[in-house]
Design a protein around this motif. Sequence first.
Motif, PDB file in Angstrom:
ATOM      1  N   ASP A 150       0.844  -1.182   0.000  1.00 26.21           N
ATOM      2  CA  ASP A 150       0.000   0.000   0.000  1.00 26.21           C
ATOM      3  C   ASP A 150       0.885   1.239   0.000  1.00 26.21           C
ATOM      4  O   ASP A 150       1.469   1.577   1.028  1.00 26.21           O
ATOM      5  N   THR A 164       1.153   5.349  -1.303  1.00 23.89           N
ATOM      6  CA  THR A 164       0.466   6.532  -1.824  1.00 23.89           C
ATOM      7  C   THR A 164       1.505   7.593  -2.134  1.00 23.89           C
ATOM      8  O   THR A 164       2.395   7.860  -1.323  1.00 23.89           O
ATOM      9  N   TYR A 200       1.748  11.631  -3.271  1.00 21.80           N
ATOM     10  CA  TYR A 200       1.093  12.925  -3.483  1.00 21.80           C
ATOM     11  C   TYR A 200       1.882  13.588  -4.602  1.00 21.80           C
ATOM     12  O   TYR A 200       2.987  14.080  -4.398  1.00 21.80           O
ATOM     13  N   GLU A 232       2.348  -0.576  -7.937  1.00 22.59           N
ATOM     14  CA  GLU A 232       1.481   0.438  -8.540  1.00 22.59           C
ATOM     15  C   GLU A 232       0.842   1.214  -7.391  1.00 22.59           C
ATOM     16  O   GLU A 232      -0.031   0.721  -6.696  1.00 22.59           O
ATOM     17  N   PRO A 233       1.303   2.441  -7.173  1.00 22.11           N
ATOM     18  CA  PRO A 233       0.817   3.207  -6.027  1.00 22.11           C
ATOM     19  C   PRO A 233      -0.531   3.864  -6.279  1.00 22.11           C
ATOM     20  O   PRO A 233      -0.978   3.984  -7.425  1.00 22.11           O
ATOM     21  N   LYS A 234      -1.141   4.282  -5.204  1.00 20.27           N
ATOM     22  CA  LYS A 234      -2.293   5.179  -5.310  1.00 20.27           C
ATOM     23  C   LYS A 234      -1.693   6.555  -5.598  1.00 20.27           C
ATOM     24  O   LYS A 234      -0.845   7.046  -4.847  1.00 20.27           O
ATOM     25  N   VAL A 257      -2.216  10.430  -5.893  1.00 22.07           N
ATOM     26  CA  VAL A 257      -3.088  11.531  -5.511  1.00 22.07           C
ATOM     27  C   VAL A 257      -2.499  12.808  -6.107  1.00 22.07           C
ATOM     28  O   VAL A 257      -1.415  13.237  -5.716  1.00 22.07           O
ATOM     29  N   THR A 299       4.292   4.824   2.758  1.00 19.83           N
ATOM     30  CA  THR A 299       4.294   3.368   2.615  1.00 19.83           C
ATOM     31  C   THR A 299       4.255   2.764   4.025  1.00 19.83           C
ATOM     32  O   THR A 299       4.469   3.486   5.004  1.00 19.83           O
TER      33      THR A 299
END
Length: 142
Positions: free
Chosen positions: A4, A6, A8, A29-31, A33, A100
């Motif tokens: 998980d 992310t 920014y 493959e990150p989220k 934003v 992370t």
Amino acid sequence: MIMDVTIYHNPACGTSRNTLALIRAAGIEPKVVEYLKTPPTRDELARMIADAGLAVRQAIREKGTPYAELGLDRPDLTDEQLLDAMLKDPILINRPFVVTPLGTRLARPSEAVLDILPETFKGAFVKEDGEQVLDERGKRIG
């Protein structure tokens, strides 16, 4: 690898693009934003800054922002006032922040993200400007 992560992200920023590419080079493959369109909440921003081990002032972007015009260089401004400014005008949030399970970093330079990613790289990685960050075995250079 399932992790998980992310970021920014600002797609107009080379450092942000390099950081995203490094995350993907780790097989993650990150989220993503796009914080200029979807800024973090006040609590999220404050937590990211603290988790990255930064002072609020260190998380403000000066270059290419209204930092000087807004008088944000005044030393008497509190963290709360600085956070207010960053949330009102997200371009003031330095980038890219990456979160992370292994930690949070302001990935400047982009290879700072390597501190919070698993070592799952399969080969060399070269930044947009030609600087090599990982060797052919996927190991960090320098």
